[in-house]
Write a protein that holds these residues in place. Structure first.
Motif, PDB file in Angstrom:
ATOM      1  N   ALA A   1       0.751  -1.440   0.075  1.00 27.37           N
ATOM      2  CA  ALA A   1      -0.116  -0.015   0.127  1.00 27.37           C
ATOM      3  C   ALA A   1       0.732   1.109  -0.050  1.00 27.37           C
ATOM      4  N   GLN A   2       1.927   1.379   0.903  1.00 24.05           N
ATOM      5  CA  GLN A   2       2.971   2.468   0.940  1.00 24.05           C
ATOM      6  C   GLN A   2       3.673   2.542  -0.388  1.00 24.05           C
ATOM      7  N   LEU A   3       3.802   1.402  -1.028  1.00 29.62           N
ATOM      8  CA  LEU A   3       4.761   1.618  -2.288  1.00 29.62           C
ATOM      9  C   LEU A   3       3.734   1.959  -3.446  1.00 29.62           C
ATOM     10  N   LYS A   4       2.588   1.550  -3.438  1.00 26.45           N
ATOM     11  CA  LYS A   4       1.832   2.155  -4.525  1.00 26.45           C
ATOM     12  C   LYS A   4       1.328   3.709  -4.190  1.00 26.45           C
ATOM     13  N   LYS A   5       1.088   3.826  -3.093  1.00 26.19           N
ATOM     14  CA  LYS A   5       1.037   5.388  -2.836  1.00 26.19           C
ATOM     15  C   LYS A   5       2.237   6.357  -3.365  1.00 26.19           C
ATOM     16  N   GLN A   6       3.315   5.792  -2.944  1.00 25.51           N
ATOM     17  CA  GLN A   6       4.406   6.790  -3.044  1.00 25.51           C
ATOM     18  C   GLN A   6       4.760   6.841  -4.542  1.00 25.51           C
ATOM     19  N   ILE A   7       4.709   5.833  -5.371  1.00 27.64           N
ATOM     20  CA  ILE A   7       4.719   5.861  -6.653  1.00 27.64           C
ATOM     21  C   ILE A   7       3.592   6.808  -7.418  1.00 27.64           C
ATOM     22  N   SER A   8       2.382   6.485  -7.108  1.00 29.23           N
ATOM     23  CA  SER A   8       1.316   7.412  -7.781  1.00 29.23           C
ATOM     24  C   SER A   8       1.592   9.039  -7.518  1.00 29.23           C
ATOM     25  N   GLU A   9       1.851   9.181  -6.130  1.00 33.41           N
ATOM     26  CA  GLU A   9       2.404  10.626  -5.821  1.00 33.41           C
ATOM     27  C   GLU A   9       3.190  11.308  -6.550  1.00 33.41           C
ATOM     28  N   THR A  10       4.471  10.321  -6.644  1.00 39.58           N
ATOM     29  CA  THR A  10       5.772  10.775  -7.626  1.00 39.58           C
ATOM     30  C   THR A  10       5.195  11.093  -8.867  1.00 39.58           C
ATOM     31  N   VAL A  11       4.284  10.163  -9.760  1.00 38.83           N
ATOM     32  CA  VAL A  11       4.028  10.241 -10.942  1.00 38.83           C
ATOM     33  C   VAL A  11       3.170  11.564 -10.981  1.00 38.83           C
ATOM     34  N   GLN A  12       2.174  11.792 -10.121  1.00 37.90           N
ATOM     35  CA  GLN A  12       1.311  12.958 -10.504  1.00 37.90           C
ATOM     36  C   GLN A  12       2.212  14.267 -10.142  1.00 37.90           C
ATOM     37  N   LEU A  13       2.966  14.154  -9.377  1.00 34.66           N
ATOM     38  CA  LEU A  13       3.976  15.445  -9.138  1.00 34.66           C
ATOM     39  C   LEU A  13       4.704  15.911 -10.288  1.00 34.66           C
ATOM     40  N   CYS A  14       5.274  14.891 -10.975  1.00 29.26           N
ATOM     41  CA  CYS A  14       6.280  14.925 -11.980  1.00 29.26           C
ATOM     42  C   CYS A  14       5.930  14.423 -13.216  1.00 29.26           C
ATOM     43  N   LYS A  15       6.128  14.972 -14.299  1.00 31.36           N
ATOM     44  CA  LYS A  15       5.660  14.388 -15.643  1.00 31.36           C
ATOM     45  C   LYS A  15       6.379  13.351 -16.199  1.00 31.36           C
ATOM     46  N   GLN A  16       7.770  13.240 -15.483  1.00 28.80           N
ATOM     47  CA  GLN A  16       8.737  12.479 -15.795  1.00 28.80           C
ATOM     48  C   GLN A  16       9.371  11.814 -14.446  1.00 28.80           C
ATOM     49  N   SER A  17       9.420  10.643 -14.281  1.00 27.01           N
ATOM     50  CA  SER A  17       9.839  10.075 -13.017  1.00 27.01           C
ATOM     51  C   SER A  17      10.743   8.840 -13.146  1.00 27.01           C
ATOM     52  N   LEU A  18      11.607   8.785 -12.003  1.00 27.05           N
ATOM     53  CA  LEU A  18      12.923   7.861 -11.961  1.00 27.05           C
ATOM     54  C   LEU A  18      12.541   7.064 -10.861  1.00 27.05           C
ATOM     55  N   PHE A  19      12.307   5.506 -10.917  1.00 22.37           N
ATOM     56  CA  PHE A  19      12.199   4.632  -9.522  1.00 22.37           C
ATOM     57  C   PHE A  19      13.415   3.686  -9.746  1.00 22.37           C
ATOM     58  N   ILE A  20      14.073   3.811  -8.503  1.00 21.70           N
ATOM     59  CA  ILE A  20      15.556   2.903  -8.654  1.00 21.70           C
ATOM     60  C   ILE A  20      15.140   1.807  -7.388  1.00 21.70           C
ATOM     61  N   PHE A  21      15.336   0.527  -7.787  1.00 21.88           N
ATOM     62  CA  PHE A  21      15.109  -0.374  -6.772  1.00 21.88           C
ATOM     63  C   PHE A  21      16.275  -1.386  -6.523  1.00 21.88           C
ATOM     64  N   ASP A  22      16.921  -0.963  -5.566  1.00 19.46           N
ATOM     65  CA  ASP A  22      18.233  -1.622  -5.352  1.00 19.46           C
ATOM     66  C   ASP A  22      17.955  -3.199  -4.439  1.00 19.46           C
ATOM     67  N   GLU A  23      18.958  -3.993  -4.849  1.00 17.36           N
ATOM     68  CA  GLU A  23      18.852  -5.216  -4.268  1.00 17.36           C
ATOM     69  C   GLU A  23      17.385  -5.884  -4.685  1.00 17.36           C
ATOM     70  N   ALA A  24      17.242  -5.697  -6.126  1.00 15.03           N
ATOM     71  CA  ALA A  24      15.901  -6.192  -6.373  1.00 15.03           C
ATOM     72  C   ALA A  24      15.639  -7.686  -6.309  1.00 15.03           C
ATOM     73  N   GLU A  25      16.615  -8.412  -6.028  1.00 16.40           N
ATOM     74  CA  GLU A  25      16.490  -9.831  -6.132  1.00 16.40           C
ATOM     75  C   GLU A  25      15.827 -10.136  -4.631  1.00 16.40           C
ATOM     76  N   LYS A  26      15.995  -9.200  -3.606  1.00 16.48           N
ATOM     77  CA  LYS A  26      15.379  -9.322  -2.398  1.00 16.48           C
ATOM     78  C   LYS A  26      14.110  -8.978  -2.287  1.00 16.48           C
ATOM     79  N   LEU A  27      13.522  -8.547  -3.205  1.00 23.54           N
ATOM     80  CA  LEU A  27      12.042  -7.762  -3.161  1.00 23.54           C
ATOM     81  C   LEU A  27      11.192  -9.043  -2.926  1.00 23.54           C
ATOM     82  N   HIS A  28      10.349  -8.890  -2.164  1.00 25.16           N
ATOM     83  CA  HIS A  28       9.089  -9.975  -1.989  1.00 25.16           C
ATOM     84  C   HIS A  28       8.503  -9.988  -3.520  1.00 25.16           C
ATOM     85  N   VAL A  29       7.866 -11.042  -3.761  1.00 23.94           N
ATOM     86  CA  VAL A  29       7.155 -11.266  -5.029  1.00 23.94           C
ATOM     87  C   VAL A  29       5.786 -10.383  -4.878  1.00 23.94           C
ATOM     88  N   GLY A  30       5.452 -10.317  -3.941  1.00 22.41           N
ATOM     89  CA  GLY A  30       4.220  -9.415  -3.661  1.00 22.41           C
ATOM     90  C   GLY A  30       4.320  -8.010  -4.008  1.00 22.41           C
TER      91      GLY A  30
END
Length: 406
Positions: A225-254
């Motif tokens: 829920a927090q991740l969806k909210k943060q991405i949505s807010e950033t996309v709405q704030l900026c017409k061009q956004s950049l999201f970086i996920f470090d250690e992506a192999e350790k992200l939960h599949v959900g």
């Protein structure tokens, strides 16, 4: 509000704005604004009551209105030039009930904003937070990223093609793979610094580190829920956004599946994230990449002969076959949401020396060939027989040159 802007230009902008306000009172009167106290009919007034309480209150009321109007002018200019304050509530942007920004003043501000933008890149991107300096990105990758001919080519081509597309069908998704210290974080930071004025500190850039931001699997639903909210807010704030996920192999599949809609083609009723860039940084596939590089070396072929087509195919197969990793269990691979797999090759001895040279130069320190060899010699090289690749890449090189400080 003034970070990275031209002080002289901003000062002159303020002066022009002040002149505009002083010269815009006629516009207020023409739009039905109350007349100032100095516009009252002149009549016989007792000397002792010239500045009586009635007139004092009228002056105070008028000056408050002018101040509110000045704030409205400034908000309009900030939104027009720096894209800041554009989402202010109506009650905050309106100085007084029934008042609106005079058309004459708005025309002057259009001219002023166009003049200010001529000093920078506001007019190119429509947002001074976004610079999109592909030329600088390519130059710095060529000069500072060592031993990664594939990563240089793929990143520049992918980002440039995406930014030049007038209507991209989906967000750009790049997945960086390779051993630690080979340059994945370095390239991600470089992309941020050349696409945004404030680099990683930009409000249009969000960095997520798996074990830091999402450490407990028991709270996955809350993280989603927090991740969806943060991405949505950033996309709405900026017409061009950049999201970086470090250690992506350790992200939960959900979590990977939760952000999947932002990387797919946008549906109606969903936040439009087609102008976003997603970077996933992972150690997955490092062994496959290293095996290919080692095979080429043993065959007497230079690493620059390794093609993207050959290596990407091997890398994709490994990721799909590893059923235990989140990438394989998520929908990223099955639905082809990742546009490019970017392989980072293992670094050899001479690459480590180049990293050491850059570290000396970054500190403004002199260096010798012997010093570079000594720094490279401190690193561990594998495999055991050939001792060809640095097990740590260039990580910790900058710390090791501290031994050479006086």
């Amino acid at each position: 509000m003034g970070r990275g802007r031209l002080p002289a230009a901003q000062g002159l902008a303020c002066c022009l704005l002040l002149l505009l306000l002083l010269g815009g009172s006629g516009g207020l009167e023409s739009r039905g604004a109350p007349r100032g106290p100095w516009e009252e009919e002149q009549g016989p007034v007792a000397e002792g009551k010239r500045w009586g309480r009635t007139r004092y209150e009228a002056v105070k009321k008028h000056l408050g209105a002018v101040g509110a109007l000045s704030k409205q002018y400034w908000q309009y200019l900030a939104c027009k030039v720096w894209r800041e304050g554009c989402g202010e509530e109506e009650e905050e942007s309106s100085p007084r009930p029934g008042w609106s920004l005079p058309l004459v003043g708005r025309d002057y501000l259009e001219i002023l904003s166009a003049w200010y933008c001529s000093f920078g890149k506001c007019c190119e991107t429509g947002d001074c937070r976004i610079v999109n300096n592909i030329t600088g990105l390519e130059a710095d990758l060529n000069g500072q990223l060592h031993g990664q001919h594939l990563a240089k080519e793929v990143v520049v081509r992918a980002v440039q093609g995406f930014l030049q597309s007038p209507r991209p069908q989906k967000a750009l998704v790049l997945s960086f793979h390779g051993w630690s210290g080979t340059g994945k974080n370095f390239v991600a930071r470089m992309v941020a610094s050349h696409l945004y004025r404030d680099g990683l500190k930009s409000e249009c850039v969000r960095v997520f580190i798996s074990l830091f931001h999402f450490p407990h699997h028991n709270y996955v639903d809350s993280y989603k829920a927090q991740l969806k909210k943060q991405i949505s807010e950033t996309v709405q704030l900026c017409k061009q956004s950049l999201f970086i996920f470090d250690e992506a192999e350790k992200l939960h599949v959900g979590l990977l599946d939760a952000i999947k809609p932002f990387m797919a083609r946008s549906d109606k009723g969903q936040v439009d994230s087609r102008r976003s860039i997603f970077l996933f940084l992972s150690n997955l596939g490092g062994n496959t990449i290293n095996e290919v590089a080692l095979d080429f070396w043993r065959a007497g072929r230079v690493r620059e002969e390794i093609s993207m087509e050959f290596l990407e195919q091997r890398l994709r197969l490994e990721l799909l076959e590893a059923a235990e990793n989140s990438y394989a269990r998520s929908h990223l691979l099955q639905e082809n949401l990742i546009d490019f797999f970017v392989p980072f090759l293992p670094l050899e001895y001479h690459h480590v020396k180049l990293c050491a040279r850059d570290a000396f130069l970054a500190r403004g320190l002199p260096y010798t060939e012997a010093a570079l060899n000594e720094v490279a010699g401190m690193m561990v090289f594998v495999p055991k027989e050939e001792k060809l690749f640095s097990a740590q890449g260039c990580k910790s090189v900058s710390q090791r040159i501290s031994y050479f400080l006086p």
